[in-house]
Motif scaffolding. Structure first.
Motif, PDB file in Angstrom:
ATOM      1  N   ALA A 136      37.290  21.222  40.605  1.00  0.00           N
ATOM      2  CA  ALA A 136      37.535  20.903  39.184  1.00  0.00           C
ATOM      3  C   ALA A 136      38.766  21.644  38.683  1.00  0.00           C
ATOM      4  O   ALA A 136      39.613  21.085  37.974  1.00  0.00           O
ATOM      5  CB  ALA A 136      36.314  21.283  38.338  1.00  0.00           C
ATOM      6  N   ALA A 145      37.619  25.958  32.787  1.00  0.00           N
ATOM      7  CA  ALA A 145      36.437  25.466  33.497  1.00  0.00           C
ATOM      8  C   ALA A 145      35.573  26.628  33.994  1.00  0.00           C
ATOM      9  O   ALA A 145      34.340  26.553  33.998  1.00  0.00           O
ATOM     10  CB  ALA A 145      36.851  24.573  34.657  1.00  0.00           C
ATOM     11  N   ILE A 186      31.808  15.458  35.391  1.00  0.00           N
ATOM     12  CA  ILE A 186      32.966  15.275  36.263  1.00  0.00           C
ATOM     13  C   ILE A 186      32.911  13.891  36.905  1.00  0.00           C
ATOM     14  O   ILE A 186      31.830  13.319  37.066  1.00  0.00           O
ATOM     15  CB  ILE A 186      33.012  16.359  37.384  1.00  0.00           C
ATOM     16  CG1 ILE A 186      31.630  16.514  38.050  1.00  0.00           C
ATOM     17  CG2 ILE A 186      33.509  17.698  36.829  1.00  0.00           C
ATOM     18  CD1 ILE A 186      31.601  17.505  39.209  1.00  0.00           C
ATOM     19  N   VAL A 200      36.800  16.322  42.849  1.00  0.00           N
ATOM     20  CA  VAL A 200      36.781  16.080  41.407  1.00  0.00           C
ATOM     21  C   VAL A 200      38.087  15.390  41.027  1.00  0.00           C
ATOM     22  O   VAL A 200      39.179  15.879  41.339  1.00  0.00           O
ATOM     23  CB  VAL A 200      36.607  17.403  40.628  1.00  0.00           C
ATOM     24  CG1 VAL A 200      36.737  17.156  39.121  1.00  0.00           C
ATOM     25  CG2 VAL A 200      35.243  18.026  40.941  1.00  0.00           C
ATOM     26  N   TRP A 207      42.589  24.871  33.346  1.00  0.00           N
ATOM     27  CA  TRP A 207      41.845  25.019  34.613  1.00  0.00           C
ATOM     28  C   TRP A 207      41.052  26.325  34.646  1.00  0.00           C
ATOM     29  O   TRP A 207      39.942  26.353  35.177  1.00  0.00           O
ATOM     30  CB  TRP A 207      42.747  24.839  35.841  1.00  0.00           C
ATOM     31  CG  TRP A 207      43.999  25.659  35.876  1.00  0.00           C
ATOM     32  CD1 TRP A 207      44.197  26.801  36.582  1.00  0.00           C
ATOM     33  CD2 TRP A 207      45.229  25.392  35.205  1.00  0.00           C
ATOM     34  NE1 TRP A 207      45.470  27.268  36.383  1.00  0.00           N
ATOM     35  CE2 TRP A 207      46.128  26.426  35.550  1.00  0.00           C
ATOM     36  CE3 TRP A 207      45.656  24.392  34.333  1.00  0.00           C
ATOM     37  CZ2 TRP A 207      47.438  26.481  35.049  1.00  0.00           C
ATOM     38  CZ3 TRP A 207      46.949  24.443  33.845  1.00  0.00           C
ATOM     39  CH2 TRP A 207      47.822  25.470  34.210  1.00  0.00           C
ATOM     40  N   CYS A 214      28.660  18.849  30.426  1.00  0.00           N
ATOM     41  CA  CYS A 214      29.906  19.059  31.162  1.00  0.00           C
ATOM     42  C   CYS A 214      29.857  18.100  32.351  1.00  0.00           C
ATOM     43  O   CYS A 214      28.991  18.235  33.221  1.00  0.00           O
ATOM     44  CB  CYS A 214      29.987  20.515  31.618  1.00  0.00           C
ATOM     45  SG  CYS A 214      31.540  20.913  32.396  1.00  0.00           S
ATOM     46  N   PHE A 220      28.503  18.544  35.969  1.00  0.00           N
ATOM     47  CA  PHE A 220      29.249  19.588  36.676  1.00  0.00           C
ATOM     48  C   PHE A 220      28.279  20.582  37.328  1.00  0.00           C
ATOM     49  O   PHE A 220      27.285  20.969  36.733  1.00  0.00           O
ATOM     50  CB  PHE A 220      30.160  20.322  35.688  1.00  0.00           C
ATOM     51  CG  PHE A 220      30.842  21.514  36.295  1.00  0.00           C
ATOM     52  CD1 PHE A 220      32.004  21.358  37.028  1.00  0.00           C
ATOM     53  CD2 PHE A 220      30.309  22.785  36.153  1.00  0.00           C
ATOM     54  CE1 PHE A 220      32.625  22.450  37.610  1.00  0.00           C
ATOM     55  CE2 PHE A 220      30.919  23.885  36.725  1.00  0.00           C
ATOM     56  CZ  PHE A 220      32.082  23.719  37.459  1.00  0.00           C
ATOM     57  N   TYR A 230      37.435  15.280  34.512  1.00  0.00           N
ATOM     58  CA  TYR A 230      36.615  16.354  33.928  1.00  0.00           C
ATOM     59  C   TYR A 230      36.511  16.124  32.430  1.00  0.00           C
ATOM     60  O   TYR A 230      37.496  15.743  31.786  1.00  0.00           O
ATOM     61  CB  TYR A 230      37.311  17.695  34.197  1.00  0.00           C
ATOM     62  CG  TYR A 230      36.621  18.920  33.625  1.00  0.00           C
ATOM     63  CD1 TYR A 230      35.776  19.696  34.416  1.00  0.00           C
ATOM     64  CD2 TYR A 230      36.841  19.317  32.300  1.00  0.00           C
ATOM     65  CE1 TYR A 230      35.166  20.831  33.901  1.00  0.00           C
ATOM     66  CE2 TYR A 230      36.220  20.452  31.777  1.00  0.00           C
ATOM     67  CZ  TYR A 230      35.385  21.204  32.589  1.00  0.00           C
ATOM     68  OH  TYR A 230      34.770  22.336  32.079  1.00  0.00           O
TER      69      TYR A 230
END
Ligand SMILES: CC(C)(COP(=O)(O)OP(=O)(O)OC[C@H]1O[C@@H](n2cnc3c(N)ncnc32)[C@H](O)[C@@H]1OP(=O)(O)O)[C@@H](O)C(=O)NCCC(=O)NCCS
Length: 177
Positions: free
Chosen positions: A14, A37, A53, A60, A34, A51, A6, A63
């Motif tokens: 994301a 993140a 993705i 994205v 969300w 982390c 990420f 995740y």
């Protein structure tokens, strides 16, 4: 489709993906998967390399994060949130995200990964935390969904007690995401 670490430039995408995966009518506006993140970036539990993705044409589509966690006096990792956009599910992306994180965690010397989740995770070797006396709250439902994967099996009998996530997983009243 590519699995990547990420980066901040993917934050908007994301958050969009996580919202499309996890939004429901009971979702909190500020305390949800969300916003997690973004909160995670400021958290002491954030481990940038852990982390990851899934990216398709710069968007994205999946995740997964491993963050610092503790069970009793043992330090390890917590998995989640894990999500794949609906139109990309059942193509192996969720598995690829989990396995990539497992590989990186093992390489970094972490001993265990814990999570709250369902049957999906047994394929990776996660097992119920119940037999080890691991809990996450006073809530029976939560405790029954507590699972653990020992990357270092030699410490199996030495990990017991309450799983504590990093601060990004809790609201101001201490309730879990
Ligand atoms: C769970 C999730 C991440 C799986 O991602 P995915 O990319 O579709 O998974 P994969 O393609 O790697 O694996 C598909 C397999 O998992 C199974 N599976 C998917 N979701 C499952 C679930 N909730 N419980 C049990 N098995 C599940 C599928 O039936 C399929 O099984 P098969 O291999 O026997 O055919 C995805 O379905 C998702 O984002 N769901 C909504 C959010 C969520 O539930 N996140 C997990 C929170 S615990």
């Amino acid at each position: 489709m590519e699995i990547k670490t990420f980066e901040l430039s993917y934050l908007h995408s994301a958050k969009d993906a996580l919202k499309s995966i996890f939004y429901n009518e009971n979702s909190s506006d500020i305390f949800n998967e969300w916003e997690f993140a973004e909160n995670l970036l400021k958290s002491d539990g954030y481990l940038p390399e852990l982390c990851v993705i899934a990216v398709d044409e710069e968007n994205v589509v999946g995740y997964n994060a491993l963050t610092k966690a503790k069970i009793g006096s043992s330090f390890g990792l917590a998995l989640g949130p894990l999500g794949v956009r609906k139109e990309y599910q059942n193509k192996g992306i969720g598995s690829a995200l989990v396995r990539e994180c497992m590989k990186r965690a093992e390489k970094s010397g972490y001993a265990w990964i814990a999570l709250l989740g369902g049957n999906y995770y047994s394929r990776f070797g996660f097992e119920s935390g119940k037999q080890y006396g691991i809990t996450v709250s006073e809530n029976k439902f939560d405790n029954e969904h507590l699972q653990i994967l020992f990357l270092d099996r030699s410490i199996k009998d030495r990990v017991s007690g309450r799983l504590v996530y990093c601060d990004a997983f809790y609201d101001a009243d201490g309730n879990l995401l």
